[in-house]
Design a protein around this motif. Structure first.
Motif, mmCIF file in Angstrom:
data_model
loop_
_atom_site.group_PDB
_atom_site.id
_atom_site.type_symbol
_atom_site.label_atom_id
_atom_site.label_comp_id
_atom_site.label_asym_id
_atom_site.label_seq_id
_atom_site.Cartn_x
_atom_site.Cartn_y
_atom_site.Cartn_z
ATOM 1 N N PRO A 249 0.843 -1.292 -0.138
ATOM 2 C CA PRO A 249 -0.030 -0.013 0.086
ATOM 3 C C PRO A 249 0.784 1.149 0.016
ATOM 4 C CG PRO A 249 -0.053 -0.968 2.118
ATOM 5 C CD PRO A 249 0.760 -1.976 1.397
ATOM 6 N N TRP A 353 -4.801 1.582 10.131
ATOM 7 C CA TRP A 353 -5.952 1.590 9.125
ATOM 8 C C TRP A 353 -7.466 1.301 9.813
ATOM 9 C CZ3 TRP A 353 -5.201 2.529 3.563
ATOM 10 C CH2 TRP A 353 -4.044 2.758 3.346
ATOM 11 N N GLU A 357 -11.276 3.232 6.128
ATOM 12 C CA GLU A 357 -10.252 3.715 5.377
ATOM 13 C C GLU A 357 -10.121 2.618 4.367
ATOM 14 O OE1 GLU A 357 -7.668 7.008 8.111
ATOM 15 O OE2 GLU A 357 -7.529 4.804 8.383
ATOM 16 N N TYR A 361 -9.908 2.851 0.276
ATOM 17 C CA TYR A 361 -8.692 2.645 -0.287
ATOM 18 C C TYR A 361 -9.097 1.412 -1.324
ATOM 19 C CZ TYR A 361 -3.653 1.261 -0.847
ATOM 20 O OH TYR A 361 -2.535 0.740 -1.481
ATOM 21 N N PRO A 369 -1.879 0.878 -4.511
ATOM 22 C CA PRO A 369 -2.309 2.128 -4.333
ATOM 23 C C PRO A 369 -2.924 2.709 -5.784
ATOM 24 C CG PRO A 369 0.039 1.352 -3.835
ATOM 25 C CD PRO A 369 -0.765 0.297 -4.371
#
Length: 457
Positions: A249, A353, A357, A361, A369
């Motif tokens: 990540p 996290w 979140e 994400y 990412p």
């Protein structure tokens, strides 16, 4: 001279690969996944952009950990329905000359003897452009439907994978000598029986006495991909893999994963450069930064956060339906993808996290990412990832199909080429030769080389 970046397109024979909910987007065509022309068009687009390969994910099971059922996965099309990946490849290979194909296939539910033949067939039909992404299935839903009460434990799965791979290596490399096929019309001998050998494998999981049914393909052993960043996965990859796929990540996490993997490769007696590491990324590219950000805003309107939690619950073995949105994820023992849990818990001590979140994400790009901007902005970021982490390339996922891949080919690739970071033309030859420039076959110090050398002459 700057390091050349490798790029794969990352897809799946399904509707919602890593962007659940986007099938509702008016420009998305992923619901055409059952149409072979959809895949033919994609292959042509990727070859036009000189993309290294199409990496096709797969899963034999459903994501039913979230809220204790598969309902949300079905509602949001979170990797279900899903069709077989291998059957796509011959049609795409027929309309391309260079594009590689990395197909995901599990060692958990198919015997290696017929599987080795399927991969040899694929390598023949693609002219040596086949790769195998080795996975060990972790979903209980898949195990139950194959008659198993539960999947094997994490480490047991890798023990099985090691023997499975040894059987395949023996079939591909040690069964048929190089000159076994004579195709001599005058003598009537197609294959010399003295040069075709049974592998006589007897192991803990498999007994395979006979010879391989396929004659040697251009690469013999397909390019070996492996997607495991856990400690056990690294050991397996260090001994066998040529390309390793990770999903970190952040650059902090990725840098550590790459360094650990390269150290493991060297500890296994191989050269660090013998293995290419690919990071999972999603790039949203447009003509300007403002247009790319607007595209991201638009995509978020269609994103399914509950579908993202269904995926993440399946990957980690943790039911996020039991977590409050503001609850921080802590490391939980799991027999699922251990590296996914580690990446969001202890891999980066500076980052925690929450469930909310993680949902936000993973809704676009899964557990990798997302980079957003103009071609110049995204190229800058890709350079930073390479320079700061020592990663070799990226598996680029799609948000809206085929829009995401078309933007990569039309906007990002030319920018990378202008910077000398990406090839302008393909090399001739097999996928292995294109990636490593050392011919069609695996070479020492990979263990396959010694196996091939021991074939009776």
């Amino acid at each position: 001279m700057p390091k050349q970046i490798r790029l794969n397109a990352f897809s799946m024979n399904t509707v919602g690969h890593l962007a659940p909910g986007q099938w509702r987007h008016p420009r998305d065509q992923s619901t055409r996944y059952t149409d072979i022309h959809y895949w033919i068009e994609l292959a042509k687009t990727l070859e036009r952009g000189k993309i290294d390969g199409l990496f096709i994910a797969d899963v034999l099971g459903v994501y039913d950990v979230y809220q204790g059922s598969a309902d949300e996965a079905l509602r949001s099309a979170a990797q279900v329905p899903v069709n077989d990946p291998l059957q796509l490849v011959p049609a795409m290979a027929a309309v391309t000359r260079h594009l590689g194909f990395g197909v995901t296939a599990s060692v958990s539910f198919e015997h290696p003897f017929p599987f080795a033949r399927r991969m040899s067939t694929l390598d023949h039909l693609t002219g040596g452009r086949a790769g195998w992404n080795i996975v060990t299935s972790y979903l209980s839903s898949g195990a139950r439907n194959m008659g198993q009460a539960q999947p094997l434990s994490h480490d047991q799965r890798y023990a099985l994978a090691e023997e499975y791979l040894q059987v395949c290596y023996k079939l591909w490399e040690a069964s048929w000598q190089e000159d076994a096929v004579q195709a001599d019309r005058a003598s009537g001998v197609y294959a010399d029986p003295r040069k075709v050998h049974g592998i006589e494998h007897q192991g803990e999981f498999f007994n395979v006495p006979g010879f391989h049914l396929s004659e040697p393909s251009p690469q013999r052993t397909p390019v070996i991909y492996q997607a495991g960043a856990s400690s056990r996965g690294r050991v397996f990859a260090a001994a066998n893999a040529e390309c390793v796929f990770v999903a970190a990540p952040s650059k902090t996490v990725l840098k550590k994963q790459v360094a650990d993997l390269r150290a493991a490769v060297q500890a296994a007696g191989r050269n660090a450069e013998d293995v290419l590491v690919f990071e999972q990324l999603t790039v949203i590219v447009a003509a300007t930064d403002a247009e790319a950000l607007e595209r991201l805003r638009e995509y978020r309107e269609y994103a399914s956060k509950s579908g993202a939690l269904a995926l993440m619950s399946g990957w980690t073995g943790i039911d996020f339906g039991e977590y409050a949105p503001e609850q921080v994820l802590r490391e939980v023992p799991s027999e699922a993808i251990q590296s996914a849990v580690e990446a969001f818990t202890r891999a980066d001590p500076s980052r925690t996290w929450t469930t909310a979140e993680i949902a936000d994400y993973c809704a676009i790009g899964g557990d990798g990412p997302v980079l957003v901007g103009s071609a110049q902005t995204v190229a800058d970021q890709l350079q930073e990832w390479v320079e700061q982490t020592d990663v070799d390339g990226f598996n680029l996922a799609s948000v809206v199909a085929p829009e995401t891949f078309e933007a990569v080919v039309d906007l990002l690739v030319p920018e990378l080429q202008a910077r000398g970071l990406f090839k302008r033309e393909y090399e001739d030859g097999t996928l292995r030769h294109k990636l490593f420039g050392q011919g069609d076959r695996l070479h020492a110090p990979h263990p396959v080389a010694a196996l091939r050398a021991g074939v009776r002459q």
